[in-house]
Design an enzyme around this catalytic site. Structure first.
Site, PDB file in Angstrom:
ATOM      1  CB  VAL A 175      -0.945   0.223   0.903  1.00  0.00           C
ATOM      2  CG1 VAL A 175       0.222   0.002   2.803  1.00  0.00           C
ATOM      3  CG2 VAL A 175      -2.010   1.161   1.459  1.00  0.00           C
ATOM      4  CE  LYS A 176       2.356   7.574  -3.497  1.00  0.00           C
ATOM      5  NZ  LYS A 176       2.264   7.687  -4.743  1.00  0.00           N
ATOM      6  CG  LEU A 177      -0.058   4.053   4.639  1.00  0.00           C
ATOM      7  CD1 LEU A 177       0.728   3.904   5.235  1.00  0.00           C
ATOM      8  CD2 LEU A 177      -1.349   3.204   3.744  1.00  0.00           C
TER       9      LEU A 177
END
Length: 335
Positions: A175-177
């Site tokens: 996941v890219k936050l």
């Protein structure tokens, strides 16, 4: 060739357009792929910085093909490509993932479709969970989630929700936050890095572990203490060596000389990133036009930054200091 999903710095590449026609400028794009990748970063294509909503599926494919050609020509065949596949419907996102894989992308990244944010957030985000799981299960390449409330109708996926998707699909690779939530990052990494979790929910492909990646580089040093696997940052488009230097320095132990230097470079980057975040796509294209001569215009309806505003941005001290440091690193690499 099977390519590893690496930890480190990723460059979200802009899409350049020809003056007048607004057709893809693939030659400039290929030059920029090589520039950023030779500095040690990894390309992300057709994302937010790449104006993905302005691109057709055929154009997305053209960009992936061009990137792969550019990487191979620069003896960078080992560098993976991450391609944006998020669309308004699950059906189209799956199709984009299949086309990306066929064109040579190694990994996909998908953002929640914010147009129907209300229904997607209803009932515990059941529909949104199905969106990611369905894409991942149908995709021939591993899929990363992308949490960016600012461009997805305010949808903000919490840590429990993200972990549940990782449990539901072994083809989810991270996941890219882009929400700046270090606590969320910490909770996710604590869960997915636990040996018990990894034994119960192994990833589908060994070369694609579940990575938690910052969408901002301005807090990379503290986030790495919580298990961050790197950053996807617009700064890597014009200061890639500095970004990679920070990543390497962050490996040092607290109290060491490396860590002290990391703090200095982090301060430099954080100040410059504060400017880069505010200028957006038009500002980034203006900077790259001044530095490399690429086209400075985004696709309409977005408008280019005015020359006057551009000069104001270039005169900002923290940006000048960053670019001077980047030039110093470039000179050292050639010495």
């Amino acid at each position: 060739m099977v390519r590893l999903l690496p930890r480190g710095i990723y460059a979200p590449l802009p899409t350049f357009f020809l003056e007048g026609s607004q057709d893809l400028d693939l030659e400039s794009f290929k030059k920029h792929v090589q520039y950023t990748s030779l500095a040690g970063t990894y390309p992300v294509i057709s994302g937010t910085m790449g104006e993905a909503p302005h691109l057709s599926s055929a154009e997305r494919t053209s960009l992936i093909l061009a990137a792969r050609q550019a990487l191979d020509a620069a003896n960078l065949a080992h560098i993976p490509i991450v391609a944006g596949v998020g669309a308004t419907s699950t059906r189209e996102s799956i199709q984009l993932a299949k086309e990306a894989a066929e064109a040579g992308a190694d990994f996909a990244i998908a953002i929640p479709p914010g147009y129907y944010a209300g229904p997607l957030m209803a009932d515990g985000m059941k529909a949104l969970k199905g969106f990611f799981v369905d894409i991942a299960e149908a995709s021939p390449i591993p899929v990363m989630m992308y949490n960016f409330p600012g461009v997805s109708g305010g949808i903000d996926m919490d840590s429990d929700f993200i972990i549940s998707i990782a449990q539901a699909s072994p083809n989810i690779c991270g996941v890219k936050l882009t929400c700046g939530a270090v606590g969320k990052l910490t909770r996710i990494t604590a869960a997915v890095n636990d040996p018990e979790f990894q034994a119960k929910y192994p990833r589908k492909m060994e070369h694609a572990p579940f990575l938690v990646i910052d969408g901002f580089i301005d807090f990379l040093l503290p986030s790495m203490a919580s298990g961050s696997s790197g950053a996807i940052t617009g700064l890597a488009n014009f200061a890639p060596m500095t970004c990679v230097r920070l990543w390497k320095l962050c490996q040092g132990a607290p109290g060491s000389g490396l860590y002290a230097e990391a703090q200095k470079v982090q301060n430099l980057i954080s100040n410059a990133d504060g400017v880069a975040i505010k200028i957006g796509i038009p500002g980034m294209k203006m900077l790259l036009n001044k530095l490399f001569g690429y086209g400075n215009k985004p696709r309409r309806p977005l408008l280019p930054m005015s020359a006057e505003k551009g000069e104001e941005i270039l005169a900002i001290k923290v940006l000048k200091v960053l670019m001077d440091f980047e030039a110093q690193l470039a000179a050292e690499s050639k010495a």
